[in-house]
Design an enzyme around this catalytic site. Structure first.
Site, PDB file in Angstrom:
ATOM      1  N   ARG A  57      -9.710   8.599  -8.862  1.00  0.00           N
ATOM      2  CA  ARG A  57      -9.259   8.073  -7.560  1.00  0.00           C
ATOM      3  C   ARG A  57      -8.469   9.150  -6.805  1.00  0.00           C
ATOM      4  O   ARG A  57      -8.573   9.297  -5.603  1.00  0.00           O
ATOM      5  CB  ARG A  57      -8.358   6.841  -7.731  1.00  0.00           C
ATOM      6  CG  ARG A  57      -8.960   5.660  -8.452  1.00  0.00           C
ATOM      7  CD  ARG A  57      -9.951   4.888  -7.618  1.00  0.00           C
ATOM      8  NE  ARG A  57     -11.219   5.572  -7.439  1.00  0.00           N
ATOM      9  CZ  ARG A  57     -12.129   5.779  -8.402  1.00  0.00           C
ATOM     10  NH1 ARG A  57     -11.918   5.368  -9.615  1.00  0.00           N
ATOM     11  NH2 ARG A  57     -13.254   6.396  -8.150  1.00  0.00           N
ATOM     12  N   GLN A  87      -0.318  -1.987   1.527  1.00  0.00           N
ATOM     13  CA  GLN A  87      -0.669  -2.246   0.123  1.00  0.00           C
ATOM     14  C   GLN A  87      -1.500  -1.091  -0.429  1.00  0.00           C
ATOM     15  O   GLN A  87      -1.803  -1.055  -1.611  1.00  0.00           O
ATOM     16  CB  GLN A  87      -1.484  -3.540   0.028  1.00  0.00           C
ATOM     17  CG  GLN A  87      -0.700  -4.764   0.471  1.00  0.00           C
ATOM     18  CD  GLN A  87      -1.616  -5.960   0.674  1.00  0.00           C
ATOM     19  OE1 GLN A  87      -1.944  -6.669  -0.260  1.00  0.00           O
ATOM     20  NE2 GLN A  87      -2.054  -6.171   1.904  1.00  0.00           N
ATOM     21  N   VAL A  89      -2.681   2.584  -1.692  1.00  0.00           N
ATOM     22  CA  VAL A  89      -2.059   3.651  -2.478  1.00  0.00           C
ATOM     23  C   VAL A  89      -2.490   5.027  -1.969  1.00  0.00           C
ATOM     24  O   VAL A  89      -2.034   6.050  -2.474  1.00  0.00           O
ATOM     25  CB  VAL A  89      -2.363   3.484  -3.988  1.00  0.00           C
ATOM     26  CG1 VAL A  89      -1.712   2.202  -4.506  1.00  0.00           C
ATOM     27  CG2 VAL A  89      -3.856   3.469  -4.273  1.00  0.00           C
ATOM     28  N   ASP A  90      -3.382   5.054  -0.981  1.00  0.00           N
ATOM     29  CA  ASP A  90      -3.761   6.338  -0.381  1.00  0.00           C
ATOM     30  C   ASP A  90      -2.647   6.797   0.571  1.00  0.00           C
ATOM     31  O   ASP A  90      -1.692   6.053   0.831  1.00  0.00           O
ATOM     32  CB  ASP A  90      -5.118   6.228   0.343  1.00  0.00           C
ATOM     33  CG  ASP A  90      -5.089   5.270   1.531  1.00  0.00           C
ATOM     34  OD1 ASP A  90      -4.190   5.381   2.395  1.00  0.00           O
ATOM     35  OD2 ASP A  90      -5.979   4.395   1.621  1.00  0.00           O
ATOM     36  N   HIS A 105       2.399  -0.991  -3.227  1.00  0.00           N
ATOM     37  CA  HIS A 105       1.708  -0.910  -4.520  1.00  0.00           C
ATOM     38  C   HIS A 105       1.668   0.505  -5.083  1.00  0.00           C
ATOM     39  O   HIS A 105       0.817   0.812  -5.912  1.00  0.00           O
ATOM     40  CB  HIS A 105       0.284  -1.482  -4.379  1.00  0.00           C
ATOM     41  CG  HIS A 105       0.276  -2.955  -4.093  1.00  0.00           C
ATOM     42  ND1 HIS A 105      -0.799  -3.625  -3.554  1.00  0.00           N
ATOM     43  CD2 HIS A 105       1.242  -3.886  -4.275  1.00  0.00           C
ATOM     44  CE1 HIS A 105      -0.490  -4.914  -3.418  1.00  0.00           C
ATOM     45  NE2 HIS A 105       0.739  -5.089  -3.836  1.00  0.00           N
ATOM     46  N   GLY A 173      -6.709  -5.573   7.971  1.00  0.00           N
ATOM     47  CA  GLY A 173      -7.565  -5.263   6.829  1.00  0.00           C
ATOM     48  C   GLY A 173      -7.040  -5.645   5.466  1.00  0.00           C
ATOM     49  O   GLY A 173      -7.147  -4.861   4.526  1.00  0.00           O
ATOM     50  N   THR A 174      -6.496  -6.834   5.356  1.00  0.00           N
ATOM     51  CA  THR A 174      -6.135  -7.318   4.009  1.00  0.00           C
ATOM     52  C   THR A 174      -6.629  -8.746   3.835  1.00  0.00           C
ATOM     53  O   THR A 174      -6.545  -9.552   4.757  1.00  0.00           O
ATOM     54  CB  THR A 174      -4.613  -7.247   3.739  1.00  0.00           C
ATOM     55  OG1 THR A 174      -4.338  -7.919   2.499  1.00  0.00           O
ATOM     56  CG2 THR A 174      -3.774  -7.854   4.828  1.00  0.00           C
ATOM     57  N   SER A 175      -7.121  -9.035   2.625  1.00  0.00           N
ATOM     58  CA  SER A 175      -7.618 -10.388   2.354  1.00  0.00           C
ATOM     59  C   SER A 175      -6.464 -11.336   2.038  1.00  0.00           C
ATOM     60  O   SER A 175      -6.674 -12.534   1.908  1.00  0.00           O
ATOM     61  CB  SER A 175      -8.589 -10.359   1.175  1.00  0.00           C
ATOM     62  OG  SER A 175      -7.916  -9.900   0.022  1.00  0.00           O
TER      63      SER A 175
HETATM   64  P1  OAD Z   1      -9.170  -6.552  -0.239  1.00  0.00           P
HETATM   65  O1  OAD Z   1     -10.355  -5.795  -0.723  1.00  0.00           O
HETATM   66  O2  OAD Z   1      -8.774  -7.780  -0.984  1.00  0.00           O
HETATM   67  O3  OAD Z   1      -9.410  -6.996   1.270  1.00  0.00           O
HETATM   68  C1  OAD Z   1      -9.907  -6.104   2.213  1.00  0.00           C
HETATM   69  C2  OAD Z   1      -9.881  -6.754   3.562  1.00  0.00           C
HETATM   70  O4  OAD Z   1     -10.312  -5.780   4.499  1.00  0.00           O
HETATM   71  C3  OAD Z   1     -10.800  -7.966   3.707  1.00  0.00           C
HETATM   72  O5  OAD Z   1     -10.120  -9.008   4.402  1.00  0.00           O
HETATM   73  C4  OAD Z   1     -11.968  -7.417   4.529  1.00  0.00           C
HETATM   74  O6  OAD Z   1     -12.545  -8.414   5.370  1.00  0.00           O
HETATM   75  C5  OAD Z   1     -11.274  -6.375   5.360  1.00  0.00           C
HETATM   76  N1  OAD Z   1     -12.124  -5.292   5.854  1.00  0.00           N
HETATM   77  C6  OAD Z   1     -13.265  -4.765   5.333  1.00  0.00           C
HETATM   78  N2  OAD Z   1     -13.714  -3.761   6.096  1.00  0.00           N
HETATM   79  C7  OAD Z   1     -12.840  -3.624   7.129  1.00  0.00           C
HETATM   80  C8  OAD Z   1     -12.736  -2.751   8.259  1.00  0.00           C
HETATM   81  N3  OAD Z   1     -13.630  -1.781   8.499  1.00  0.00           N
HETATM   82  N4  OAD Z   1     -11.706  -2.918   9.100  1.00  0.00           N
HETATM   83  C9  OAD Z   1     -10.770  -3.888   8.890  1.00  0.00           C
HETATM   84  N5  OAD Z   1     -10.812  -4.737   7.857  1.00  0.00           N
HETATM   85  C10 OAD Z   1     -11.826  -4.603   6.976  1.00  0.00           C
HETATM   86  O7  OAD Z   1      -7.959  -5.509  -0.132  1.00  0.00           O
HETATM   87  P2  OAD Z   1      -6.393  -5.791  -0.028  1.00  0.00           P
HETATM   88  O8  OAD Z   1      -6.105  -7.050   0.699  1.00  0.00           O
HETATM   89  O9  OAD Z   1      -5.788  -4.533   0.453  1.00  0.00           O
HETATM   90  O10 OAD Z   1      -3.500  -4.024  -5.462  1.00  0.00           O
HETATM   91  O11 OAD Z   1      -6.040  -5.977  -1.566  1.00  0.00           O
HETATM   92  C11 OAD Z   1      -4.716  -6.168  -1.942  1.00  0.00           C
HETATM   93  C12 OAD Z   1      -4.439  -5.552  -3.280  1.00  0.00           C
HETATM   94  O12 OAD Z   1      -5.404  -5.996  -4.240  1.00  0.00           O
HETATM   95  C13 OAD Z   1      -4.572  -4.063  -3.339  1.00  0.00           C
HETATM   96  O13 OAD Z   1      -3.450  -3.366  -2.860  1.00  0.00           O
HETATM   97  C14 OAD Z   1      -4.754  -3.799  -4.801  1.00  0.00           C
HETATM   98  C15 OAD Z   1      -5.756  -4.903  -5.117  1.00  0.00           C
HETATM   99  O14 OAD Z   1      -5.757  -5.347  -6.398  1.00  0.00           O
HETATM  100  C16 OAD Z   1      -3.176  -3.277  -6.515  1.00  0.00           C
HETATM  101  O15 OAD Z   1      -3.849  -2.350  -6.923  1.00  0.00           O
HETATM  102  C17 OAD Z   1      -1.858  -3.658  -7.126  1.00  0.00           C
END
Ligand code: OAD
Length: 232
Positions: A57, A87, A89-90, A105, A173-175
């Site tokens: 990574r 959230q 890590v980049d 994170h 961009g977070t779920s």
């Molecule tokens: P997710 O993969 O759960 O969610 C990504 C979100 O980005 C979703 O809501 C997508 O619809 C959206 N998305 C996809 N492409 C996009 C784009 N081009 N522009 C905008 N949005 C877009 O990722 P996170 O919510 O960041 O934790 O996940 C949270 C945490 O879960 C991470 O930090 C990580 C993971 O396990 C750890 O590693 C502790």
């Protein structure tokens, strides 16, 4: 008085830079089960697998660049006090120009003690692999400075205070599936709230009525938001 904008960002903001999101890929992360490579149990079970995974990574970071969404967030600093709670890590927010970034994170660029995670923290250049036998200054095995499932989130209190004092709050961009980060949205008392995501998370309804959903990718959504927020 400059207004304060607080962003809460997730993997979606880096997706257009070529960094894969977590939950858009069918439960696998770069081919691995998330529990195997992102939990403290995984570390106890197989530290070498974890070190190799994060070395990959880290190496991948060398070939990605910030995108227009990261840069748009940074541009807002010309007119606002901007805090980015991420959230991710980049380091693409920092490389895109943001000067006040809180990583919930952890950070891929850093390594730390495996005896006491908040000690012996240092930057390790991405090209250097992280190997078994690499020691922190306290003599313990070096590990990635990442918050794994099952571990505390040291920056959550700081993040809560920032969100609670925002005039404008923007989620990109977070779920919102991972706690405690997801609960930050409930701390917002902002006069304007925005969500930018091509798939609007269902938690959106709980933010309140004064929320604007921009159902677009981060680069397009941020361009739209920049126009709104940079108006004279
Ligand atoms: P997710 O993969 O759960 O969610 C990504 C979100 O980005 C979703 O809501 C997508 O619809 C959206 N998305 C996809 N492409 C996009 C784009 N081009 N522009 C905008 N949005 C877009 O990722 P996170 O919510 O960041 O934790 O996940 C949270 C945490 O879960 C991470 O930090 C990580 C993971 O396990 C750890 O590693 C502790």
């Amino acid at each position: 008085m400059r207004k304060k904008i607080v962003f809460l960002t997730g993997a979606g903001v880096s997706a257009e830079s070529g960094v894969p999101t977590f939950r858009d890929s069918g439960g696998l992360w770069e081919g691995y089960n998330v529990e195997d490579v992102a939990s403290i149990e995984g570390w106890y079970r197989n530290p070498k697998l974890m070190l190799d995974f994060y070395t990959d990574r880290r190496r991948a970071m060398m070939s990605v660049e910030p995108n227009a969404a990261h840069r748009a967030i940074a541009k807002l600093e010309e007119k606002y006090d901007v805090v980015v709670v991420t959230q991710n890590v980049d380091d693409l927010h920092e490389r895109g120009g943001s000067t006040n970034v809180i990583h919930l994170h952890g950070e891929l660029a850093k390594v730390c003690s495996s005896r006491d995670k908040e000690t012996c923290i240092k930057v390790l250049p991405y090209e250097i692999p992280l190997k078994m036998g690499d020691k922190a200054d306290d003599g313990s095995q070096l590990r990635p400075y990442i918050v794994w499932f099952g571990e505390a989130v040291p920056n959550i209190q700081r993040a809560l205070e920032e969100v609670a004092s925002a005039d404008i709050f923007v989620v990109v961009g977070t779920s919102m599936q991972v706690q405690p980060a997801a609960s930050l949205i409930f701390a917002s008392r902002a006069e304007q709230n925005y969500i930018i995501d091509p798939n609007t998370p269902r938690e959106v309804g709980r933010l309140g009525v004064n929320i604007r959903v921009i159902q677009k990718k981060a680069t397009e959504g941020m361009a739209e938001l920049l126009e709104i927020l940079m108006q004279p």
